[in-house]
Design an enzyme around this catalytic site. Structure first.
Site, PDB file in Angstrom:
ATOM      1  N   LYS A   1      41.710  26.560  47.221  1.00 39.04           N
ATOM      2  CA  LYS A   1      42.921  26.205  46.486  1.00 39.04           C
ATOM      3  C   LYS A   1      44.177  26.268  47.356  1.00 39.04           C
ATOM      4  CE  LYS A   1      40.843  27.566  42.110  1.00 39.04           C
ATOM      5  NZ  LYS A   1      40.793  28.575  41.026  1.00 39.04           N
TER       6      LYS A   1
ATOM      7  N   GLU B   1      36.490  30.343  46.803  1.00 38.25           N
ATOM      8  CA  GLU B   1      37.173  29.436  45.877  1.00 38.25           C
ATOM      9  C   GLU B   1      38.686  29.526  46.037  1.00 38.25           C
ATOM     10  OE1 GLU B   1      36.130  28.681  41.852  1.00 38.25           O
ATOM     11  OE2 GLU B   1      34.107  29.506  42.076  1.00 38.25           O
TER      12      GLU B   1
ATOM     13  N   GLU C   1      47.625  21.027  36.535  1.00 34.81           N
ATOM     14  CA  GLU C   1      47.501  21.491  35.148  1.00 34.81           C
ATOM     15  C   GLU C   1      48.802  21.362  34.375  1.00 34.81           C
ATOM     16  OE1 GLU C   1      46.123  25.525  32.692  1.00 34.81           O
ATOM     17  OE2 GLU C   1      46.078  25.485  34.879  1.00 34.81           O
TER      18      GLU C   1
ATOM     19  N   LYS D   1      38.380  38.704  30.993  1.00 32.69           N
ATOM     20  CA  LYS D   1      38.625  37.874  32.171  1.00 32.69           C
ATOM     21  C   LYS D   1      40.000  38.211  32.734  1.00 32.69           C
ATOM     22  CE  LYS D   1      39.813  33.203  33.687  1.00 32.69           C
ATOM     23  NZ  LYS D   1      40.029  31.797  33.328  1.00 32.69           N
TER      24      LYS D   1
ATOM     25  N   GLU E   1      33.760  31.046  31.419  1.00 28.62           N
ATOM     26  CA  GLU E   1      35.162  31.176  31.816  1.00 28.62           C
ATOM     27  C   GLU E   1      36.010  30.073  31.183  1.00 28.62           C
ATOM     28  OE1 GLU E   1      37.908  30.865  35.872  1.00 28.62           O
ATOM     29  OE2 GLU E   1      35.721  30.936  36.038  1.00 28.62           O
TER      30      GLU E   1
END
Length: 449
Positions: free
Chosen positions: A440, A436, A258, A208, A302
């Site tokens: 953001k 996506e 986060e 990834k 993911e």
């Protein structure tokens, strides 16, 4: 202290020490009535910081009592050793919540060199502010930091008088307006970058990688960063907020969802936040988007990579480690998969050791980390600077809290440069990943328009 020179410094702001010049520190605190944090930050000719957490802690700082910087592969250790020297022998007269702390962060890459828009932002840089105002469940406190007891007491008295004239509330202002936007990456270039990453994944060297873009927004007027953050607080109350402004260069700010890690004693808390879908216009639409995310093998894969990588990074430091239940984290414009992770440390670790072990998490870097870093360096067409890197604070005990510097931008003059990225795995589609990423950009871009 010479009163006249003190008055001159107060009129121009808070005096500062040169980088890495530290001395023994003394701090004094005093409880305040509530005061506008935005008003305290209303100066961009000196160092200023803001740090706010979803659970209610809010800190603003002005000026520099001590500053430490570092670059290169050993920057985490060098920041810690220099900060230990600054904190050594600290005498704090006040409650623990109002203690001096070092605020700052790291660039994503250890070889980062400051250049526009990142002028003034070293590969690693932290300041212990001269003046701190802390708001928490324990009240609102003013702290002044000096090199001598009488100096700290004098700064405390002066700022107590100054803050008495500040409003308890300050309007968050209006959006500056956006005249144009420019992306560093075109849709065609993005497709090529994703396909390059997919080739490396197919080759077996990479599992990834998170590829990012930047978007430069030209504004109708200069942006009021504290006001923008206040509007983001109202729209995204469950996110962190940060602001880091230097004497020169721009102001880095954001509202990241986060947490990288928090440490209190031998307990640490972190989380995996990976996988995203938009919010719906109705509750049924909202649930349908969330179901699509939780049912997606790609998203689950993911997210699982991020959880497993964090577990592997923490296990050498932890005596116990607990992975919580996976849930959906809903924000104003986007939804994420979230898994809480907690641990009890096996030894006496400084939070910067944990930060170094975790950076970059697979949510912003990739798996395996070294190959992902190489792919990012070879593929991306812009300098990440402090984007997607650790931003936060630590204290004299080695405790602290860091967020991941995403949902962020750097403001310079009448331009704000925004950053966003997305995880690329084996079955990623370049068009879906492009959409996506654009989602953001919205949290800050919506507040600028």
């Amino acid at each position: 202290m010479d009163r006249s020179s003190g008055e001159r410094r107060l009129a121009g702001g808070v005096d500062s020490l040169p980088a890495d010049e530290t001395t023994a520190l003394v701090s004094h605190s005093r409880e305040l009535e509530d005061v506008s944090f935005g008003a305290i930050l209303d100066a961009d000719a000196e160092s200023r910081v803001l740090w706010a957490t979803p659970d209610g802690l809010e800190v603003v700082g002005r000026g520099i009592a001590a500053r430490v910087t570092a670059s290169g592969p050993g920057r985490f250790d060098r920041i810690r050793s220099k900060a230990d020297a600054a904190f050594d022998g600290l005498e704090h007269d006040g409650p623990r919540v109002a203690r001096p702390r070092a605020f700052g962060g790291f660039a994503f890459h250890d070889g980062h060199e400051p250049s526009p828009p990142w002028s003034g932002f070293d590969a690693a840089s932290f300041v212990i502010p001269r003046i701190l105002v802390v708001r928490s469940d324990d009240g609102t406190w003013l702290t002044a930091v000096g090199s001598r007891d009488e100096e700290a007491a004098d700064w405390l008295a002066r700022w107590d008088d100054r803050l008495a004239d500040f409003p308890a509330m300050q309007p968050s202002g209006t959006s500056p307006g956006v005249t144009s936007t420019r992306r560093t990456t075109s849709p065609e270039d993005w497709t090529t970058q994703v396909e390059t990453a997919l080739e490396r994944i197919d080759g077996g060297d990479l599992t990834k990688v998170v590829l990012a873009q930047s978007l430069s927004a030209a504004l109708e007027a200069s942006v009021d960063v504290p006001g923008t953050l206040e509007r983001l607080r109202r729209r995204y109350p469950n996110c962190y907020r940060f602001l880091i402004g230097n004497e020169v260069g721009g102001t880095f700010f954001g509202a990241p969802p986060e947490r990288l890690v928090s440490k209190r004693g031998n307990r640490i808390e972190t989380e995996a936040l990976a996988g995203s879908v938009p919010r719906g216009e109705t509750p049924d639409e909202d649930d349908a988007h969330a179901a699509r995310m939780t049912d997606s093998e790609k998203v689950q894969h993911e997210h699982g990579l991020v959880v497993e990588a964090i577990r592997n990074q923490l296990e050498p430091l932890a005596r116990e480690l607990t992975v919580g239940d996976r849930t959906v984290r809903r924000l104003a414009t986007i939804q994420h998969l979230q898994t809480p992770i907690s641990a009890t440390l096996g030894g006496d670790s400084h939070i910067l050791e944990i930060v170094e072990a975790l950076h970059p998490t697979p949510a912003v870097g990739g798996v395996p980390p070294a190959t992902a870093w190489e792919t990012i360096h070879d593929t991306e067409t812009f300098e990440r600077g402090w984007y997607a890197a650790p931003i936060g604070w630590f204290d004299d005990a080695g405790d602290g809290e860091f967020a991941v510097g995403i949902r962020s931008g750097i403001a310079t003059d009448e331009t704000v440069t925004l950053f966003a990225g997305n995880g690329i795995v084996a079955d990623s589609d370049p068009r879906d990943e492009w959409e996506e990423v654009q989602l953001k950009f919205r949290p800050i871009l919506d507040e600028l328009r």
